[in-house]
Design a protein around this motif. Structure first.
Motif, PDB file in Angstrom:
ATOM      1  N   ALA A  96       0.955  -1.239   0.045  1.00  0.00           N
ATOM      2  CA  ALA A  96      -0.080  -0.016   0.029  1.00  0.00           C
ATOM      3  C   ALA A  96       0.846   1.302  -0.062  1.00  0.00           C
ATOM      4  O   ALA A  96       1.803   1.281   0.753  1.00  0.00           O
ATOM      5  CB  ALA A  96      -0.792  -0.186   1.096  1.00  0.00           C
ATOM      6  N   PRO A  97       0.561   2.265  -0.859  1.00  0.00           N
ATOM      7  CA  PRO A  97       1.523   3.582  -1.021  1.00  0.00           C
ATOM      8  C   PRO A  97       1.228   4.286   0.299  1.00  0.00           C
ATOM      9  O   PRO A  97       0.597   5.410   0.239  1.00  0.00           O
ATOM     10  CB  PRO A  97       0.941   4.014  -2.274  1.00  0.00           C
ATOM     11  CG  PRO A  97      -0.429   3.640  -2.449  1.00  0.00           C
ATOM     12  CD  PRO A  97      -0.434   2.423  -1.749  1.00  0.00           C
ATOM     13  N   ILE A  98       1.402   3.862   1.423  1.00  0.00           N
ATOM     14  CA  ILE A  98       1.236   4.741   2.716  1.00  0.00           C
ATOM     15  C   ILE A  98       2.489   5.785   2.784  1.00  0.00           C
ATOM     16  O   ILE A  98       3.563   5.681   2.772  1.00  0.00           O
ATOM     17  CB  ILE A  98       1.006   4.070   3.907  1.00  0.00           C
ATOM     18  CG1 ILE A  98      -0.315   3.024   3.685  1.00  0.00           C
ATOM     19  CG2 ILE A  98       0.831   4.666   5.229  1.00  0.00           C
ATOM     20  CD1 ILE A  98      -0.064   2.032   4.953  1.00  0.00           C
ATOM     21  N   SER A  99       2.077   7.088   2.966  1.00  0.00           N
ATOM     22  CA  SER A  99       3.100   8.077   3.272  1.00  0.00           C
ATOM     23  C   SER A  99       2.585   8.769   4.970  1.00  0.00           C
ATOM     24  O   SER A  99       1.480   8.593   5.381  1.00  0.00           O
ATOM     25  CB  SER A  99       2.783   9.214   2.367  1.00  0.00           C
ATOM     26  OG  SER A  99       1.534   9.990   2.539  1.00  0.00           O
ATOM     27  N   LEU A 100       3.618   9.552   5.332  1.00  0.00           N
ATOM     28  CA  LEU A 100       3.625   9.754   6.818  1.00  0.00           C
ATOM     29  C   LEU A 100       4.226  11.397   6.833  1.00  0.00           C
ATOM     30  O   LEU A 100       5.201  11.399   6.381  1.00  0.00           O
ATOM     31  CB  LEU A 100       4.198   9.105   7.722  1.00  0.00           C
ATOM     32  CG  LEU A 100       4.274   9.473   9.402  1.00  0.00           C
ATOM     33  CD1 LEU A 100       2.855   9.626   9.897  1.00  0.00           C
ATOM     34  CD2 LEU A 100       5.003   8.562  10.183  1.00  0.00           C
ATOM     35  N   SER A 101       3.515  12.396   7.256  1.00  0.00           N
ATOM     36  CA  SER A 101       3.911  13.726   7.194  1.00  0.00           C
ATOM     37  C   SER A 101       3.705  14.106   8.910  1.00  0.00           C
ATOM     38  O   SER A 101       2.584  13.657   9.392  1.00  0.00           O
ATOM     39  CB  SER A 101       3.540  14.667   6.343  1.00  0.00           C
ATOM     40  OG  SER A 101       1.983  14.750   6.546  1.00  0.00           O
ATOM     41  N   VAL A 102       4.244  15.082   9.358  1.00  0.00           N
ATOM     42  CA  VAL A 102       4.309  15.575  10.673  1.00  0.00           C
ATOM     43  C   VAL A 102       4.253  17.095  10.649  1.00  0.00           C
ATOM     44  O   VAL A 102       4.861  17.770   9.927  1.00  0.00           O
ATOM     45  CB  VAL A 102       5.552  15.093  11.707  1.00  0.00           C
ATOM     46  CG1 VAL A 102       5.176  15.572  13.156  1.00  0.00           C
ATOM     47  CG2 VAL A 102       5.640  13.801  11.507  1.00  0.00           C
ATOM     48  N   ARG A 103       3.127  17.693  11.540  1.00  0.00           N
ATOM     49  CA  ARG A 103       3.222  19.109  11.514  1.00  0.00           C
ATOM     50  C   ARG A 103       3.395  19.410  13.115  1.00  0.00           C
ATOM     51  O   ARG A 103       2.476  19.286  13.628  1.00  0.00           O
ATOM     52  CB  ARG A 103       1.844  19.916  11.112  1.00  0.00           C
ATOM     53  CG  ARG A 103       1.889  21.272  10.938  1.00  0.00           C
ATOM     54  CD  ARG A 103       0.798  21.839  10.132  1.00  0.00           C
ATOM     55  NE  ARG A 103      -0.344  21.330  10.771  1.00  0.00           N
ATOM     56  CZ  ARG A 103      -1.066  22.210  11.857  1.00  0.00           C
ATOM     57  NH1 ARG A 103      -0.547  23.526  12.192  1.00  0.00           N
ATOM     58  NH2 ARG A 103      -2.321  21.790  12.257  1.00  0.00           N
ATOM     59  N   GLU A 153       0.696  17.047  15.063  1.00  0.00           N
ATOM     60  CA  GLU A 153      -0.443  16.323  14.314  1.00  0.00           C
ATOM     61  C   GLU A 153       0.323  15.341  13.172  1.00  0.00           C
ATOM     62  O   GLU A 153       1.344  15.828  12.520  1.00  0.00           O
ATOM     63  CB  GLU A 153      -1.208  17.307  13.484  1.00  0.00           C
ATOM     64  CG  GLU A 153      -2.244  18.064  13.983  1.00  0.00           C
ATOM     65  CD  GLU A 153      -3.061  18.859  13.420  1.00  0.00           C
ATOM     66  OE1 GLU A 153      -2.886  18.831  11.867  1.00  0.00           O
ATOM     67  OE2 GLU A 153      -4.004  19.504  13.727  1.00  0.00           O
ATOM     68  N   LEU A 154       0.125  14.076  13.388  1.00  0.00           N
ATOM     69  CA  LEU A 154       0.321  13.042  12.210  1.00  0.00           C
ATOM     70  C   LEU A 154      -0.695  12.984  11.067  1.00  0.00           C
ATOM     71  O   LEU A 154      -1.778  12.759  11.507  1.00  0.00           O
ATOM     72  CB  LEU A 154       0.426  11.774  13.160  1.00  0.00           C
ATOM     73  CG  LEU A 154       1.690  11.571  14.036  1.00  0.00           C
ATOM     74  CD1 LEU A 154       1.705  10.290  14.616  1.00  0.00           C
ATOM     75  CD2 LEU A 154       3.194  11.938  13.216  1.00  0.00           C
ATOM     76  N   ALA A 155      -0.269  13.162   9.950  1.00  0.00           N
ATOM     77  CA  ALA A 155      -1.165  12.785   8.670  1.00  0.00           C
ATOM     78  C   ALA A 155      -0.537  11.682   8.241  1.00  0.00           C
ATOM     79  O   ALA A 155       0.444  11.516   7.447  1.00  0.00           O
ATOM     80  CB  ALA A 155      -1.118  14.044   7.925  1.00  0.00           C
ATOM     81  N   ILE A 156      -1.588  10.627   8.227  1.00  0.00           N
ATOM     82  CA  ILE A 156      -1.369   9.223   7.496  1.00  0.00           C
ATOM     83  C   ILE A 156      -2.023   9.032   6.358  1.00  0.00           C
ATOM     84  O   ILE A 156      -3.314   9.376   6.355  1.00  0.00           O
ATOM     85  CB  ILE A 156      -1.657   8.180   8.265  1.00  0.00           C
ATOM     86  CG1 ILE A 156      -0.545   8.132   9.684  1.00  0.00           C
ATOM     87  CG2 ILE A 156      -1.241   6.618   7.827  1.00  0.00           C
ATOM     88  CD1 ILE A 156      -1.234   7.162  10.688  1.00  0.00           C
ATOM     89  N   VAL A 169      -5.725  11.860  10.369  1.00  0.00           N
ATOM     90  CA  VAL A 169      -4.730  12.719  10.957  1.00  0.00           C
ATOM     91  C   VAL A 169      -5.022  12.636  12.472  1.00  0.00           C
ATOM     92  O   VAL A 169      -6.155  12.127  12.902  1.00  0.00           O
ATOM     93  CB  VAL A 169      -5.484  14.277  10.713  1.00  0.00           C
ATOM     94  CG1 VAL A 169      -4.524  15.139  11.688  1.00  0.00           C
ATOM     95  CG2 VAL A 169      -5.261  14.669   9.392  1.00  0.00           C
ATOM     96  N   VAL A 170      -4.121  12.188  13.311  1.00  0.00           N
ATOM     97  CA  VAL A 170      -3.692  11.804  14.751  1.00  0.00           C
ATOM     98  C   VAL A 170      -3.069  13.003  15.296  1.00  0.00           C
ATOM     99  O   VAL A 170      -1.888  13.316  14.887  1.00  0.00           O
ATOM    100  CB  VAL A 170      -3.139  10.578  14.742  1.00  0.00           C
ATOM    101  CG1 VAL A 170      -3.196  10.156  16.261  1.00  0.00           C
ATOM    102  CG2 VAL A 170      -4.094   9.574  14.135  1.00  0.00           C
ATOM    103  N   LYS A 171      -3.619  13.280  16.348  1.00  0.00           N
ATOM    104  CA  LYS A 171      -3.100  14.356  17.199  1.00  0.00           C
ATOM    105  C   LYS A 171      -2.165  13.724  18.528  1.00  0.00           C
ATOM    106  O   LYS A 171      -2.406  12.699  19.165  1.00  0.00           O
ATOM    107  CB  LYS A 171      -4.128  15.474  17.995  1.00  0.00           C
ATOM    108  CG  LYS A 171      -4.704  16.339  16.829  1.00  0.00           C
ATOM    109  CD  LYS A 171      -5.430  17.412  17.576  1.00  0.00           C
ATOM    110  CE  LYS A 171      -6.106  18.352  16.509  1.00  0.00           C
ATOM    111  NZ  LYS A 171      -6.687  19.500  16.994  1.00  0.00           N
TER     112      LYS A 171
END
Length: 487
Positions: free
Chosen positions: A178-185, A217-220, A228-230
């Protein structure tokens, strides 16, 4: 005459005799008998078959070129058995006059299903069919996130958590890709990219690093879907280089009082570190002209206060170290202790023009007519040299038999005040020295004034000789000696 009709329909029978067809025609209505299980077959489309999806299973008449069709009166029975043992009847859509019927099946579970198709109670060829149903596509909302890194991390330390892939029905996916990506703010709106490791079995390890303490915030993401997970980022361990002195590095304080430096701990990324177990410990030492009392007080907000106090005036240097005796930025700090106000208990007095009556006596002896001076050098309550305040009044008096002799100030500075007086009458005096309305330590004390040298003009004669002298008789004459003041 025997013959076989291969298709149903209306046939025309004519005889041929000697090569000529007869004019007589016979119409034959030919029809098949009822369909049986051997006349039809089950046909499935090509896989994959996904859970929750619909699949059209066709029941097709064999050899439709013979004209056999479905009338709609056939007693078909289609039944689906799930891996959990659930048996479901599936309706069959039959249109009379066609060669195929359709049963639309919805796959309820993941795993091997059985499709049993019967006609008049007899299973069709190939029935029951065994169908392997796979999960749907990955659904982020249904995925399970496991591990401490889902909602919490420490600044500068890589945090991890596991993504367990599920479809929208909660079925576990057992394949990766699966083309999963993860970014953090972060709290300060800084953006970071995380890393995803695909284990190939439907499990993915996600890792990321945040440097700013606070909420983040984590954006999966996968394709157009985003979850979005805080979470909360805690400050890391305090470092010596990140310690910060609050306020000026120079501190002025009055002896006897305490001065305070406040030091804030920060981690390697500048985040303020709260008070907690195992935090960076400080050690404080001081060097100067006298003994210094230094204490370290850790507050609940992560700030450590360095309290400094001394009783000796002068310049001191306070050094704060942490870890392996590493000095914090700005250390050593300068402390200037200045003396307090003049104290009547420790100020030093010196009497000139009088001397002690004996070595073991505190009684002063002065000579009438000679000037007596009293010098007062100010000292604070700890004995430090100080100065008189602008409004300080230094006074001295000598009292004898109700007569008060004041001292006059002729010379006086903030560093020393000198008072002068002289006595004309011999006798014992009670000498008192004061600062304001406070009597100096050691006072009042006794001052004895003795007469000066004999002054003949002040001497007095007494006796009968003044009345006359008789020959051959002893006459007496008394002389009372006196100084120039009549003492």
């Amino acid at each position: 005459l025997e013959f076989t009709c291969m298709q149903q329909g209306i046939w025309t029978l004519r005889t041929r005799f000697n090569g000529r067809l007869s004019a007589e025609k016979h119409k034959l209505v030919v029809s098949f008998g009822p369909l049986n299980a051997s006349d039809v077959r089950v046909q499935l489309p090509k896989p994959p078959f996904r859970c929750g999806a619909y699949t059209d299973v066709q029941i097709i008449v064999d050899h439709p070129e013979d004209g056999r069709i479905l009338t709609g009166a056939e007693a078909f029975n289609v039944r689906l058995v799930s891996p959990a043992g659930l048996s479901i009847g599936v309706p069959l859509d039959v249109k009379p006059g066609t060669t195929a019927a359709v049963a639309r099946i919805n796959w309820p579970e993941v795993g091997e299903h059985q499709v049993d198709v019967r006609l008049d109670g007899t299973s069709l060829r190939g029935s029951p069919l065994r169908v392997d149903v796979i999960p749907e596509q990955l659904c982020l909302a249904a995925c399970q996130l496991q591990g401490p890194g889902v909602h919490r991390c420490v600044a500068g330390i890589r945090s991890t958590f596991v993504i367990e892939a599920h479809d929208s029905r909660g079925n576990r996916l057992l394949t990766g890709g699966a083309p999963i990506s993860l970014s953090v703010r972060s709290k300060s709106d800084e953006h970071y990219l995380g890393e995803i490791v695909d284990y190939g079995n439907g499990t993915y390890e996600a890792s990321y690093t945040v440097r700013v303490a606070g909420y983040y915030e984590l954006a999966i993401g996968i394709l157009s879907e985003e979850l979005v997970v805080k979470g909360m980022c805690e400050a890391g361990r305090g470092v010596v280089a990140g310690c910060e002195l609050v306020g000026d590095a120079g501190l002025d304080l009055e002896v006897g009082s305490s001065g305070r430096y406040s030091i804030i701990r920060h981690d390697a990324y500048g985040n303020r570190v709260p008070t907690r177990q195992g935090q960076l410990k400080f050690k404080v030492t001081a060097d100067g002209p006298g003994p210094v009392k230094c204490s370290m007080i850790d507050r609940a907000d992560g700030v450590s206060d360095v309290d400094v106090s001394t009783t000796v005036a002068g310049r001191y240097y306070v050094q704060v170290t942490a870890g392996d005796q590493e000095r914090i930025p700005g250390s050593p700090f300068e402390v200037i202790a200045y003396p307090g106000p003049a104290s009547q208990q420790t100020s030093v007095t010196t009497v000139f023009g009088a001397q002690l009556a004996s070595a073991d006596s505190d009684v002063l002896v002065a000579v009438a007519g000679e000037e007596v001076s009293l010098s007062v050098a100010p000292r604070d309550m700890y004995g430090n040299v100080t100065v008189f305040s602008k409004g300080a009044l230094v006074s001295a008096t000598a009292t004898s038999s109700g007569t008060v002799t004041p001292f006059e100030e002729r010379t006086g500075t903030k560093q020393e005040v000198t008072l002068f007086t002289s006595f004309r009458v011999a006798g014992s005096y009670l000498l008192t020295a004061m600062i304001g309305n406070q009597v100096l330590d050691g006072y009042p004390r006794i001052l004895t004034v003795v007469s000066a040298a004999t002054e003949p003009r002040k001497c007095m004669l007494f006796g009968e000789a003044l009345q006359g002298v008789k020959c051959n008789r002893i006459s007496t004459l008394t002389i009372h000696a006196a100084d120039k003041f009549g003492n």
